[in-house]
Design a protein around this motif. Structure first.
Motif, short mmCIF file in Angstrom:
data_model
loop_
_atom_site.label_atom_id
_atom_site.label_comp_id
_atom_site.label_asym_id
_atom_site.label_seq_id
_atom_site.Cartn_x
_atom_site.Cartn_y
_atom_site.Cartn_z
N GLY A 88 -24.31 5.23 14.51
CA GLY A 88 -23.57 5.62 15.70
C GLY A 88 -22.20 6.11 15.29
N ARG A 89 -21.17 5.50 15.85
CA ARG A 89 -19.80 5.88 15.51
C ARG A 89 -19.21 4.98 14.43
N GLN A 90 -19.99 4.13 13.84
CA GLN A 90 -19.53 3.20 12.82
C GLN A 90 -20.05 3.63 11.44
N ILE A 91 -19.33 3.20 10.40
CA ILE A 91 -19.77 3.45 9.03
C ILE A 91 -20.30 2.13 8.48
N HIS A 92 -21.56 2.13 8.10
CA HIS A 92 -22.22 0.93 7.58
C HIS A 92 -22.16 0.96 6.06
N VAL A 93 -21.56 -0.09 5.48
CA VAL A 93 -21.40 -0.18 4.03
C VAL A 93 -22.25 -1.34 3.53
N ARG A 94 -23.12 -1.07 2.56
CA ARG A 94 -23.93 -2.11 1.93
C ARG A 94 -23.53 -2.21 0.47
N CYS A 95 -23.23 -3.44 0.04
CA CYS A 95 -22.83 -3.67 -1.35
C CYS A 95 -23.94 -4.37 -2.12
N ASP A 96 -23.98 -4.14 -3.43
CA ASP A 96 -24.94 -4.84 -4.28
C ASP A 96 -24.66 -6.34 -4.24
N PRO A 97 -25.71 -7.16 -4.41
CA PRO A 97 -25.45 -8.60 -4.50
C PRO A 97 -24.48 -8.87 -5.64
N GLY A 98 -23.49 -9.67 -5.38
CA GLY A 98 -22.47 -9.94 -6.39
C GLY A 98 -22.34 -11.42 -6.66
N PRO A 99 -21.41 -11.77 -7.50
CA PRO A 99 -21.25 -13.15 -7.89
C PRO A 99 -20.43 -13.97 -6.89
N GLY A 100 -19.94 -13.34 -5.85
CA GLY A 100 -19.03 -14.02 -4.93
C GLY A 100 -19.73 -14.97 -3.98
N PRO A 101 -18.96 -15.85 -3.36
CA PRO A 101 -19.50 -16.76 -2.35
C PRO A 101 -19.91 -15.99 -1.10
N LEU A 102 -20.84 -16.54 -0.36
CA LEU A 102 -21.34 -15.87 0.84
C LEU A 102 -20.53 -16.32 2.05
N PRO A 103 -20.02 -15.38 2.83
CA PRO A 103 -19.22 -15.76 3.99
C PRO A 103 -20.10 -16.19 5.16
N ALA A 104 -19.56 -17.09 5.96
CA ALA A 104 -20.20 -17.49 7.21
C ALA A 104 -19.62 -16.62 8.32
N PRO A 105 -20.33 -16.48 9.44
CA PRO A 105 -19.73 -15.75 10.56
C PRO A 105 -18.38 -16.38 10.91
N GLY A 106 -17.40 -15.52 11.17
CA GLY A 106 -16.06 -15.99 11.47
C GLY A 106 -15.13 -15.98 10.28
N GLN A 107 -15.65 -15.73 9.10
CA GLN A 107 -14.81 -15.68 7.91
C GLN A 107 -14.51 -14.22 7.55
N VAL A 108 -13.36 -14.02 6.92
CA VAL A 108 -12.90 -12.69 6.55
C VAL A 108 -12.78 -12.60 5.03
N CYS A 109 -12.98 -11.42 4.50
CA CYS A 109 -12.73 -11.16 3.08
C CYS A 109 -11.61 -10.11 3.01
N LEU A 110 -10.74 -10.27 2.03
CA LEU A 110 -9.62 -9.34 1.85
C LEU A 110 -9.93 -8.46 0.66
N ALA A 111 -10.02 -7.16 0.88
CA ALA A 111 -10.47 -6.23 -0.15
C ALA A 111 -9.38 -5.26 -0.56
N LEU A 112 -9.49 -4.84 -1.81
CA LEU A 112 -8.58 -3.86 -2.39
C LEU A 112 -9.43 -2.90 -3.21
N THR A 113 -9.15 -1.63 -3.10
CA THR A 113 -9.88 -0.64 -3.86
C THR A 113 -8.88 0.31 -4.52
N ALA A 114 -9.37 1.12 -5.41
CA ALA A 114 -8.51 2.07 -6.12
C ALA A 114 -8.20 3.30 -5.27
N SER A 115 -8.63 3.28 -4.02
CA SER A 115 -8.39 4.42 -3.13
C SER A 115 -6.90 4.70 -3.00
N PRO A 116 -6.50 5.95 -3.08
CA PRO A 116 -5.07 6.25 -2.96
C PRO A 116 -4.51 5.92 -1.58
#
Length: 151
Positions: free
Chosen positions: A15-43
């Motif tokens: 629809g009007r949203q961008i759906h991003v799927r990431c490979d399974p990683g080593p990180g902990p799995l979030p529960a609903p209501g939890q947030v992750c803080l991300a940083l990328t090399a994007s300018p």
């Protein structure tokens, strides 16, 4: 809370949203209501971590939706995200729950809860204010629009 790296595996529009799927990683799995803080090399965001509200997808990786105006809406497959999380207190739906009612003006932060409820085969109803932009949701989700009052 841990720091880990996610690799973007797939980007699709929903629809009007961008759906991003990431490979399974080593990180902990979030529960609903939890947030992750991300940083990328994007300018566009070189020093500021951006809040993402992920859920665990059917392939075991983290998935999340982005608004087209989000700073990370230009991510591409193969991009790396440096993530801290999950942050905050998550919550679980009662095992006796049969129906989930979400009343909100926007669903961006509620997608993890919505998809968790659908995975558990709960009936889901979304109430949005009159005139709100209708999100593209799976057909199993009932959408109601109208005046949201204290009642």
């Amino acid at each position: 809370m841990r720091q880990f790296t996610l690799r973007v595996a797939e980007i699709a529009t929903f629809g009007r949203q961008i759906h991003v799927r990431c490979d399974p990683g080593p990180g902990p799995l979030p529960a609903p209501g939890q947030v992750c803080l991300a940083l990328t090399a994007s300018p566009a965001q070189p020093f500021v971590r951006v809040a993402l509200y992920p859920w665990v997808g059917p392939l075991g990786g983290l998935e999340f939706f982005l608004d087209p105006a989000h700073p990370y809406s230009t991510l591409e497959p193969g991009s790396l995200l440096d993530v801290i999380g999950p942050c905050g207190r998550g919550f679980n739906l009662s095992p006796r729950a049969a129906h989930l009612l979400l009343a909100a003006s926007s669903l961006e932060r509620l997608y993890p809860l919505l998809y968790s409820a659908l995975e558990r085969r709960l009936a889901v109803t979304v109430m949005l204010p009159e005139g709100a932009r209708l999100p593209d949701l799976p057909p199993a989700v009932e959408i109601q629009c109208g005046a949201l009052t204290a009642d």
